[in-house]
Design an enzyme around this catalytic site. Sequence first.
Site, PDB file in Angstrom:
ATOM      1  N   TYR A 259       0.845  -1.206   0.000  1.00 52.83           N
ATOM      2  CA  TYR A 259       0.000   0.000   0.000  1.00 52.83           C
ATOM      3  C   TYR A 259       0.883   1.260   0.000  1.00 52.83           C
ATOM      4  O   TYR A 259       0.633   2.200  -0.775  1.00 52.83           O
ATOM      5  CB  TYR A 259      -0.957   0.009   1.209  1.00 52.83           C
ATOM      6  CG  TYR A 259      -1.760   1.288   1.260  1.00 52.83           C
ATOM      7  CD1 TYR A 259      -2.828   1.496   0.382  1.00 52.83           C
ATOM      8  CD2 TYR A 259      -1.404   2.321   2.132  1.00 52.83           C
ATOM      9  CE1 TYR A 259      -3.534   2.694   0.387  1.00 52.83           C
ATOM     10  CE2 TYR A 259      -2.109   3.519   2.143  1.00 52.83           C
ATOM     11  CZ  TYR A 259      -3.164   3.704   1.270  1.00 52.83           C
ATOM     12  OH  TYR A 259      -3.854   4.888   1.257  1.00 52.83           O
TER      13      TYR A 259
ATOM     14  N   ARG B 133       1.661   8.410  12.652  1.00 52.23           N
ATOM     15  CA  ARG B 133       1.234   9.653  13.307  1.00 52.23           C
ATOM     16  C   ARG B 133      -0.281   9.858  13.252  1.00 52.23           C
ATOM     17  O   ARG B 133      -0.897  10.279  14.232  1.00 52.23           O
ATOM     18  CB  ARG B 133       1.925  10.847  12.632  1.00 52.23           C
ATOM     19  CG  ARG B 133       1.657  12.176  13.329  1.00 52.23           C
ATOM     20  CD  ARG B 133       1.961  13.358  12.427  1.00 52.23           C
ATOM     21  NE  ARG B 133       1.088  13.362  11.257  1.00 52.23           N
ATOM     22  CZ  ARG B 133       1.200  14.209  10.239  1.00 52.23           C
ATOM     23  NH1 ARG B 133       2.169  15.102  10.243  1.00 52.23           N
ATOM     24  NH2 ARG B 133       0.359  14.149   9.216  1.00 52.23           N
TER      25      ARG B 133
ATOM     26  N   ARG C 121     -10.714   4.165   9.217  1.00 52.93           N
ATOM     27  CA  ARG C 121      -9.702   3.629   8.307  1.00 52.93           C
ATOM     28  C   ARG C 121      -8.554   3.100   9.142  1.00 52.93           C
ATOM     29  O   ARG C 121      -8.180   3.682  10.162  1.00 52.93           O
ATOM     30  CB  ARG C 121      -9.188   4.730   7.365  1.00 52.93           C
ATOM     31  CG  ARG C 121     -10.312   5.463   6.659  1.00 52.93           C
ATOM     32  CD  ARG C 121      -9.775   6.548   5.767  1.00 52.93           C
ATOM     33  NE  ARG C 121      -9.271   5.977   4.523  1.00 52.93           N
ATOM     34  CZ  ARG C 121      -8.550   6.659   3.669  1.00 52.93           C
ATOM     35  NH1 ARG C 121      -8.199   7.902   3.919  1.00 52.93           N
ATOM     36  NH2 ARG C 121      -8.147   6.091   2.544  1.00 52.93           N
TER      37      ARG C 121
ATOM     38  N   PHE D  96      13.853  20.314  -1.760  1.00 50.62           N
ATOM     39  CA  PHE D  96      12.540  19.709  -1.964  1.00 50.62           C
ATOM     40  C   PHE D  96      12.484  18.268  -1.438  1.00 50.62           C
ATOM     41  O   PHE D  96      11.491  17.863  -0.832  1.00 50.62           O
ATOM     42  CB  PHE D  96      12.196  19.759  -3.458  1.00 50.62           C
ATOM     43  CG  PHE D  96      10.974  18.978  -3.842  1.00 50.62           C
ATOM     44  CD1 PHE D  96       9.708  19.411  -3.499  1.00 50.62           C
ATOM     45  CD2 PHE D  96      11.103  17.792  -4.548  1.00 50.62           C
ATOM     46  CE1 PHE D  96       8.580  18.676  -3.852  1.00 50.62           C
ATOM     47  CE2 PHE D  96       9.978  17.054  -4.909  1.00 50.62           C
ATOM     48  CZ  PHE D  96       8.722  17.508  -4.551  1.00 50.62           C
TER      49      PHE D  96
HETATM   50  C1  PS7 Z   1       4.267  14.936  -6.451  1.00 47.17           C
HETATM   51  C2  PS7 Z   1       5.469  16.445  -4.817  1.00 47.17           C
HETATM   52  C3  PS7 Z   1      11.361  12.718  -3.175  1.00 47.17           C
HETATM   53  C4  PS7 Z   1      12.165  10.474  -4.085  1.00 47.17           C
HETATM   54  C5  PS7 Z   1      -0.546  14.094  -2.728  1.00 47.17           C
HETATM   55  C6  PS7 Z   1       6.792  13.099  -1.731  1.00 47.17           C
HETATM   56  C7  PS7 Z   1      -1.396  11.028   0.493  1.00 47.17           C
HETATM   57  C8  PS7 Z   1       3.204  11.058   2.788  1.00 47.17           C
HETATM   58  O1  PS7 Z   1      -2.558  10.770   4.005  1.00 47.17           O
HETATM   59  O2  PS7 Z   1      -1.588  15.064   2.956  1.00 47.17           O
HETATM   60  O3  PS7 Z   1      -3.572  13.023   3.645  1.00 47.17           O
HETATM   61  O4  PS7 Z   1      -2.477  12.427   5.842  1.00 47.17           O
HETATM   62  O5  PS7 Z   1       0.358  14.690   4.486  1.00 47.17           O
HETATM   63  C9  PS7 Z   1       3.767  14.907  -3.979  1.00 47.17           C
HETATM   64  C10 PS7 Z   1      10.240  10.547  -2.593  1.00 47.17           C
HETATM   65  C11 PS7 Z   1       0.557  11.885  -2.911  1.00 47.17           C
HETATM   66  C12 PS7 Z   1       5.761  10.975  -1.011  1.00 47.17           C
HETATM   67  C13 PS7 Z   1       0.949  10.464  -0.024  1.00 47.17           C
HETATM   68  C14 PS7 Z   1       2.600  14.058  -4.109  1.00 47.17           C
HETATM   69  C15 PS7 Z   1       9.192  11.163  -1.790  1.00 47.17           C
HETATM   70  C16 PS7 Z   1      -0.732  11.190  -2.858  1.00 47.17           C
HETATM   71  C17 PS7 Z   1       4.637  11.664  -0.351  1.00 47.17           C
HETATM   72  C18 PS7 Z   1       2.022  13.840  -2.741  1.00 47.17           C
HETATM   73  C19 PS7 Z   1       7.821  10.786  -2.310  1.00 47.17           C
HETATM   74  C20 PS7 Z   1      -0.720  10.046  -1.863  1.00 47.17           C
HETATM   75  C21 PS7 Z   1       1.714  13.453   2.134  1.00 47.17           C
HETATM   76  C22 PS7 Z   1       3.793  10.677   0.428  1.00 47.17           C
HETATM   77  O6  PS7 Z   1       0.348  13.774   2.094  1.00 47.17           O
HETATM   78  O7  PS7 Z   1      -1.069  12.738   3.808  1.00 47.17           O
HETATM   79  C23 PS7 Z   1       4.466  15.399  -5.045  1.00 47.17           C
HETATM   80  C24 PS7 Z   1      11.202  11.234  -3.248  1.00 47.17           C
HETATM   81  C25 PS7 Z   1       0.660  13.217  -2.811  1.00 47.17           C
HETATM   82  C26 PS7 Z   1       6.734  11.609  -1.649  1.00 47.17           C
HETATM   83  C27 PS7 Z   1      -0.342  10.494  -0.438  1.00 47.17           C
HETATM   84  C28 PS7 Z   1       1.434  11.229   1.102  1.00 47.17           C
HETATM   85  C29 PS7 Z   1       2.059  12.464   1.084  1.00 47.17           C
HETATM   86  C30 PS7 Z   1       2.787  11.292   1.381  1.00 47.17           C
HETATM   87  P1  PS7 Z   1      -2.508  12.257   4.350  1.00 47.17           P
HETATM   88  P2  PS7 Z   1      -0.508  14.159   3.384  1.00 47.17           P
HETATM   89 MN    MN Z   2      -5.211   8.682   1.021  1.00 50.85          MN
END
Ligand code: PS7
Ligand code: MN
Length: 352
Positions: A152, A199, A209, A269
């Site tokens: 997941y 967290r 969930r 970033f």
């Molecule tokens: C494309 C910048 C940098 C190699 C929206 C960044 C939710 C933890 O679950 O809102 O709502 O509490 O705090 C970001 C690796 C992904 C992973 C993932 C897209 C790092 C949709 C982020 C971010 C890879 C699925 C936080 C994973 O959201 O969570 C871009 C390298 C999105 C990264 C989700 C979560 C991000 C997350 P929630 P958050």
């Molecule tokens: Mn989600």
Amino acid sequence: VFERNPAKEAPTLRECFKYLDMTSRSFSAVIQELNPDMLVPTALFYLVLRGLDTIEDDMTIDLKTKEPLLRHFNDKMKIEGWTFTENGPNEKDRELLVHFDVVIAELNKIGKNYYDIIEDITIKMGNGMADYALNAEFNENGIQTIEQYEEYCHYVAGLVGDGLTRLFVEGKYANPALLERPELTESMGQFLQKTNIIRDVCEDYHDKRRFWPKDIWSKYVDNWDDLFKPENREKAMNCSSEMILNSLKHADECLFYMAGIKEQSVFNFVAIPQVMAIATIELIFRNPAIFEKNVKITKGDACALMLKATQNLRVVSGVFKDYVRRIAKKNDPRDPNFLEISAACGRIEQFI
Ligand code: PS7
Ligand code: MN
Ligand code: MN
Ligand code: MN
Ligand code: MN
Ligand code: MN
């Protein structure tokens, strides 16, 4: 230091940045300071995945509607003028989907090489999210094994890392050797997602969930609900320790990955979320409050961390070492995970 120039942007692009501000606490600022090549593709990548996640998270959407929407979101993002307004009125990022046409308009303008990466990840993530939404609906146990838990996390975060790495390599801002070490990229996503899942346990519980794998929590309590009962706090603490132990295995690979980034704005970033994650892990380790409310690092701590994350790998490694030491200090010999946590901390410290 790079800065956006809103005066030179199309109105739809300015609107995209408005939704970026509205939907992300931590990512918006760092995305907006990316170098001009990476700025727009990364911002749009974020908005597409945020849109997908808003659908995934909306527990008011019927699964019959949700499943095809997740699986075919890549088709929606090709339809000029497409918006989604059937979202639950309280869903926090609803506005983005209501005005998704501006994201689609801007996606149409980016290079095909960048669009194809975004599309590929959107297809894979949407299908993964749909699989797990079905699993949670029809299997009352939801995520069972550690393998499923990590699968997941791969769908919702590992894939993001994969897409970002391909964007960075495409723009020549990351060492192409990173493409031959997918396990490093995967660890970047896994570490962020696992931190988020540990967290947010209380918030997710109230939304009905559960992401913690049964193979872990069932060692401590018989029923998932029992984890939140005050009389079981000690068991819950030990359970969260095992979840944290599981997340710590990614720390060294995250540092290794960051050595492959060749440009300062991209380094910032990728490093800022990682530094926030290790600080969050330390804050929630053996912290009973996570079973009562959402625990977050303070604004002050976040500012100090931001300064360190925007220096270089040596400073970032120092931050990791510092927090790992604090975790080792908080480690409790009565915790069944004590020895393994102690070993994991020692291993990370040695790596640094
Ligand atoms: C494309 C910048 C940098 C190699 C929206 C960044 C939710 C933890 O679950 O809102 O709502 O509490 O705090 C970001 C690796 C992904 C992973 C993932 C897209 C790092 C949709 C982020 C971010 C890879 C699925 C936080 C994973 O959201 O969570 C871009 C390298 C999105 C990264 C989700 C979560 C991000 C997350 P929630 P958050
Ligand atoms: Mn989600
Ligand atoms: Mn979410
Ligand atoms: Mn399709
Ligand atoms: Mn969460
Ligand atoms: Mn929620």
